[in-house]
Design an enzyme around this catalytic site. Structure first.
Site, PDB file in Angstrom:
ATOM      1  N   GLU A 201      43.117  48.964  31.759  1.00  0.00           N
ATOM      2  CA  GLU A 201      44.234  48.147  32.867  1.00  0.00           C
ATOM      3  C   GLU A 201      45.272  48.165  31.801  1.00  0.00           C
ATOM      4  OE1 GLU A 201      43.831  44.669  34.202  1.00  0.00           O
ATOM      5  OE2 GLU A 201      42.122  44.387  35.809  1.00  0.00           O
ATOM      6  N   GLU A 395      35.584  48.353  38.701  1.00  0.00           N
ATOM      7  CA  GLU A 395      35.702  46.590  39.157  1.00  0.00           C
ATOM      8  C   GLU A 395      36.040  46.327  40.628  1.00  0.00           C
ATOM      9  OE1 GLU A 395      38.540  44.352  35.872  1.00  0.00           O
ATOM     10  OE2 GLU A 395      38.378  45.637  34.545  1.00  0.00           O
TER      11      GLU A 395
END
Ligand code: BGP
Length: 497
Positions: A201, A395
């Site tokens: 991220e 995820e």
């Protein structure tokens, strides 16, 4: 077959392409525990739970890290304290946990290597052999069951030593420290690991500058911070290109992915201004991936630098590396969608918490995250159309309040419903919308420490871990109802959804 009468039964009976990588995802700082064991140094993630002796108004938020934390990290007496344990003690339970993953039939396990286990201060010349030994054992255990490792090189774990010396990624010296760390891993695991991810991220650097890049906000004047973060981002992107090059040289056939938080934003209405606002916000969220896939900064970012008088030091050599060594696949996390409105009085973008604009068509999790399975399909199509590279969902999951029954299980039908809906939409993207998807690793296949709340009570797993938010408990593992459900999904390669 015309699209509208495609028989969904046929679709349901179909499975995913052969070799689809089903599994789960972990992060070292959220599962391992043993945060100072066997020579490991402190990482920024360890500081998230540190309680400064002085009253810091919102010490819970990683971005509110203060110099008090730094003083503690340098061993200054009385600066504060750490709670007993952070994580689920994966460091000592990894054999048992990997056996449980194998029982579910995992083809892949995503996990990160804690940088400060290998280079405790971040800039040593030689690695910590005991730290490497742990990952030798983890990878050996995975290979024993035929589970592919998917290693995240940086998952919010920069060593505090680099924070103290260089303010983390704010200085170029950190690039070489990171490249040295990655080279050790590529050489050591060249026979075992072919799937890698650079930064987890990378887009969250503006939301969590300390946890992602080791930038302590209160060390900079507020008006300076934006420029510091963009500069740190550039050094991360440069380092990402360097290690992509290195990985391909050391491990022929290896595949290096980039990773983003896919926060799909919808317009609150069909008012053109709302649609434009959502487009701009989605574009701003995904420019990091543009750089990692197209090898250059989009013009609208350079114009933002000009408007905000931001100077990002970039050498021609760095830009050449970024241009030449781009990502082999695009991985992303997906939990929720959000809403943007130009309506006065409404927030510009929905936060993913209760404070933001609610999408009236969606339900929310116990933590206010809006549950949107169709949004996953929409996001897959959007990302594939933009980047034309294989995608990987690394995820996706539901954090919830689970209750352990007398029979030592959890009746988590709500989690089965969440995954059924999301995986069904994922299947349509692959079998109907032409999306090339390498695999799917659910977030937290086993209960794991939540990054945003530092709690384990926000439970994600198919496996329950008996411990509480301050580290008390037996640390026994128990299969939830969803454990056997996911096992069946994997055994049928997604046909049983
Ligand atoms: C993502 C992180 C994961 C994990 C996940 C779940 O942003 O990459 O490490 O934290 O969010 O969120 P949380 O742990 O805050 O519930």
């Amino acid at each position: 077959l015309s699209w509208d009468n495609l028989n969904l039964q046929q679709l349901d009976a179909k499975s995913f392409p052969e070799g689809f990588l089903w599994g789960g995802a972990l992060a070292a700082n959220q599962c391992e525990g043993a945060y100072l064991e066997d020579g490991k140094g402190l990482s920024v993630a360890d500081m998230a739970l540190f309680k400064p002796a002085v009253d810091v108004k919102d010490f819970k938020k990683q971005t509110a890290i203060t110099n008090e934390h730094i003083r503690w990290a340098m061993g200054v007496e009385g600066a504060g304290e750490f709670p007993k344990r952070r994580g689920i003690d994966f460091y000592h339970h990894y054999r048992e946990d990997i056996q449980l993953f194998a029982e579910m039939g995992f083809k892949v396990l995503r996990f990160s290597v804690a940088w400060s286990r290998i280079f405790p201060q971040g800039d040593e010349k030689e690695p910590n052999e005991v730290g490497l030994k742990f990952y030798d054992d983890v990878i050996h255990e995975l290979k024993k069951y035929g589970i592919e490792p998917l290693i995240t090189l940086s998952h919010y774990e920069i060593p505090m030593g680099l924070v103290e010396k260089y303010n983390g990624w704010a200085k170029p010296e950190t690039i070489n420290c990171f490249v040295r760390f990655c080279e050790v891993l590529f050489r050591r695991y060249q026979k075992d690991v072919k799937y890698w991810i650079t930064f987890n991220e990378i887009d969250s650097i503006f939301r969590h500058p300390f946890t992602t890049a080791g930038i302590v906000p209160d060390r900079f004047a507020p008006e300076q911070l934006n420029e510091v973060i963009f500069q740190a981002l550039h050094y991360q992107l440069t380092a990402g290109a360097m290690v992509t090059k290195l990985c391909h040289e050391i491990i022929p056939g290896s595949r290096m992915g980039c990773m983003l938080t896919k926060l799909t934003i919808y317009p609150y209405s069909c008012k053109p201004e709302d649609v434009l606002l959502a487009q701009k916000l989605n574009r701003r969220n995904s420019f990091y991936t543009d750089v990692q896939v197209f090898g250059e900064y989009p013009a609208f970012i350079m114009q933002e630098w000009e408007r905000e008088q931001i100077t990002v030091e970039r050498t021609a050599a760095e830009m050449a590396l970024i241009k030449e060594h781009t990502a082999d696949f695009v991985s992303f996390s997906y939990y929720m969608s959000m809403v943007a409105s130009t309506e006065s009085g409404l927030e510009q973008t929905a936060g993913n918490t209760a404070r933001g604009i609610r999408n009236p068509y969606l339900k929310s999790s116990d933590w206010g995250w809006q549950i949107d399975p169709v949004g996953l399909r929409y996001s897959l199509i959007e990302l594939y159309d933009r980047y034309r590279l294989p995608l990987f969902i690394v995820e996706n999951g539901l954090g919830a309040h689970d209750v352990l029954t007398e029979e030592k299980t959890v009746e988590d039908d709500y989690r089965i419903a969440y995954f059924t809906q999301h995986l069904s939409e994922m299947k349509k993207a692959v079998l109907e919308d032409g999306v090339e998807l390498m695999g799917y690793t659910s977030w937290g296949p086993i209960d794991i420490i939540s990054m945003s709340t530092s709690q384990i009570s926000k439970r994600y797993g198919f496996i329950y871990v008996d411990c509480d938010d301050v580290g008390n408990g037996s640390y026994q593992r128990y299969r939830k109802k969803s454990f056997d459900w996911y096992k069946d999904v994997i055994a049928s390669n997604g046909a049983k959804l």
